[in-house]
Design an enzyme around this catalytic site. Structure first.
Site, PDB file in Angstrom:
ATOM      1  N   HIS A  88      87.790  55.533  69.151  1.00 37.15           N
ATOM      2  CA  HIS A  88      87.513  54.361  69.998  1.00 37.15           C
ATOM      3  C   HIS A  88      88.524  53.255  69.674  1.00 37.15           C
ATOM      4  CE1 HIS A  88      85.490  50.938  71.807  1.00 37.15           C
ATOM      5  NE2 HIS A  88      84.750  51.797  72.477  1.00 37.15           N
ATOM      6  N   CYS A 124      76.863  44.547  67.659  1.00 41.22           N
ATOM      7  CA  CYS A 124      76.668  43.432  68.600  1.00 41.22           C
ATOM      8  C   CYS A 124      75.369  43.682  69.368  1.00 41.22           C
ATOM      9  CB  CYS A 124      77.838  43.386  69.569  1.00 41.22           C
ATOM     10  SG  CYS A 124      77.548  42.308  70.951  1.00 41.22           S
ATOM     11  N   GLU A 171      88.375  50.112  69.597  1.00 44.47           N
ATOM     12  CA  GLU A 171      87.893  49.048  68.694  1.00 44.47           C
ATOM     13  C   GLU A 171      88.028  49.488  67.230  1.00 44.47           C
ATOM     14  OE1 GLU A 171      83.824  47.517  69.329  1.00 44.47           O
ATOM     15  OE2 GLU A 171      83.715  47.459  67.153  1.00 44.47           O
ATOM     16  N   CYS A 184      79.300  41.742  79.287  1.00 40.82           N
ATOM     17  CA  CYS A 184      78.906  41.038  78.059  1.00 40.82           C
ATOM     18  C   CYS A 184      79.876  39.865  77.880  1.00 40.82           C
ATOM     19  CB  CYS A 184      78.986  41.975  76.857  1.00 40.82           C
ATOM     20  SG  CYS A 184      80.644  42.568  76.549  1.00 40.82           S
ATOM     21  N   SER A 204      79.975  56.012  82.740  1.00 40.70           N
ATOM     22  CA  SER A 204      79.791  54.962  81.735  1.00 40.70           C
ATOM     23  C   SER A 204      78.538  55.275  80.911  1.00 40.70           C
ATOM     24  CB  SER A 204      79.653  53.607  82.456  1.00 40.70           C
ATOM     25  OG  SER A 204      78.849  52.736  81.706  1.00 40.70           O
ATOM     26  N   SER A 205      78.716  55.439  79.615  1.00 42.51           N
ATOM     27  CA  SER A 205      77.563  55.857  78.808  1.00 42.51           C
ATOM     28  C   SER A 205      76.510  54.757  78.731  1.00 42.51           C
ATOM     29  CB  SER A 205      77.997  56.297  77.411  1.00 42.51           C
ATOM     30  OG  SER A 205      78.635  55.264  76.761  1.00 42.51           O
ATOM     31  N   ASN A 206      76.933  53.484  78.704  1.00 38.55           N
ATOM     32  CA  ASN A 206      75.905  52.431  78.618  1.00 38.55           C
ATOM     33  C   ASN A 206      75.141  52.310  79.938  1.00 38.55           C
ATOM     34  OD1 ASN A 206      76.535  49.606  79.945  1.00 38.55           O
ATOM     35  ND2 ASN A 206      78.491  50.476  79.337  1.00 38.55           N
TER      36      ASN A 206
HETATM   37 FE1  F3S Z   1      80.838  42.744  74.264  1.00 40.53          FE
HETATM   38 FE2  F3S Z   1      81.969  41.596  72.225  1.00 40.53          FE
HETATM   39 FE3  F3S Z   1      79.596  42.632  71.999  1.00 40.53          FE
HETATM   40  S1  F3S Z   1      82.974  42.839  73.741  1.00 40.53           S
HETATM   41  S2  F3S Z   1      79.561  44.340  73.413  1.00 40.53           S
HETATM   42  S3  F3S Z   1      80.130  40.876  73.249  1.00 40.53           S
HETATM   43  S4  F3S Z   1      81.238  42.791  70.531  1.00 40.53           S
END
Ligand code: F3S
Length: 295
Positions: free
Chosen positions: A125, A191, A127, A12, A219-221
């Site tokens: 997490h 996001c 974040e 991302c 990796s969960s995603n």
């Molecule tokens: Fe990536 Fe930033 Fe979104 S790290 S998942 S673009 S909040």
């Protein structure tokens, strides 16, 4: 054989920025020593190994080093880390994702106005730990209805979300939290990078005979991309690297799709692509499609 690469595969925006910034440090200096990342820069073993070769060292705490550059990853860190780094005369390279920084600023502003901050997300997490550190670690962190039940009635509330939670969870829990006060500000800070990647995966899966999903097995995603692919395509192959590609099985298909999780480096996607070029007779189509994919 034709190969389609799903748009938005791999990194991302925030992760790409962290990796590019780190690589630039090493390309523009003769001294590869004393460059650290506070926590693993990315959740991908192959990428971590490559970064270590360039000289990057991973530290768990800002107190682990006495000099040098400390890279803050896209998840961000609590506000006091900047003061501690300054006291210790460390050079901070801040790769906090812009979208995460927006949340940090928001909760800081709300906290300074005396509002109660509620973060919907996983309290463990990085974040979320970082965001909480921008409101003096006073946020209520909720990830379930049970967590919401523990919150008392409050005067003013500002609700934010960990960037990667689902909209469904945000809507359900923010509605419940809203009952705790008559003055509630709801900020949907999810996001949409994950959502966009999943949609592109769905689109390509519907068109092909086989899907290759690249990304960590834990990796969960990436697992979510496997799940989505399986909903629309009968033949799905999950690999971490190009070496794991089941070439004999893949050769049997006419149209193949590729997607990759958020922590999969572009060079691994390219390696997979290169292997597919070697078993494909229709290379030109693939080159054109590849060019359109890494956006
Ligand atoms: Fe990536 Fe930033 Fe979104 S790290 S998942 S673009 S909040």
């Amino acid at each position: 054989m034709k190969v389609l690469i799903a748009k938005n595969s791999g990194f991302c925006f925030g992760v790409k920025n962290a990796i590019d910034t780190t690589m630039n440090i090493f390309q523009n200096t003769n001294d590869n020593k004393n460059v650290y990342s506070l926590g693993p820069l990315i959740h991908n073993n192959q990428a971590i190994e490559e970064l270590k070769k360039t000289g990057l060292e991973v530290i768990d705490s800002i107190y682990d080093v006495g000099k040098g550059k400390v890279i803050i990853r896209s998840h961000g860190v609590p506000l006091d880390i900047y003061d501690i780094a300054e006291e210790r005369q460390l050079d901070i390279v801040d790769c906090t994702c812009l979208f995460v920084r927006k949340i940090q600023k928001k909760v800081n502003e709300c906290y300074n106005k005396g509002k109660n901050v509620v973060i919907i997300g996983d309290r463990n997490h990085p974040e979320v730990i970082g965001i909480n550190g921008w409101c003096n670690n006073k946020a209520y962190i909720v990830n379930s209805e049970e967590d919401v039940n523990k919150i008392p009635s409050l005067d003013q509330i500002c609700i934010v979300a960990q960037t990667t939670i689902t909209n469904e969870k945000f809507e359900t829990l923010s509605e419940l939290v809203s009952k705790k006060s008559t003055d509630v500000e709801i900020c949907n800070t999810i996001c949409n990078a994950t959502h966009i990647r999943q949609n592109s995966c769905k689109d390509v899966s519907q068109e092909v005979d086989a899907m290759i999903v690249i990304g960590g097995y834990h990796s969960s995603n990436t697992q979510k991309l496997v799940e989505i692919s399986k909903m629309y395509c009968k033949n799905v192959y999950h690999v971490e690297t190009a070496d794991e590609l089941p070439l004999d099985a893949l050769k049997k298909h006419d149209k193949i799709g590729i997607t990759a999780g958020a922590s999969t480096p572009t060079w691994i996607i390219e390696e997979v692509y290169d292997k597919m070029v070697n078993i494909s007779e229709d290379n030109n189509d693939m080159a054109a499609l590849l060019e359109n994919s890494f956006k």
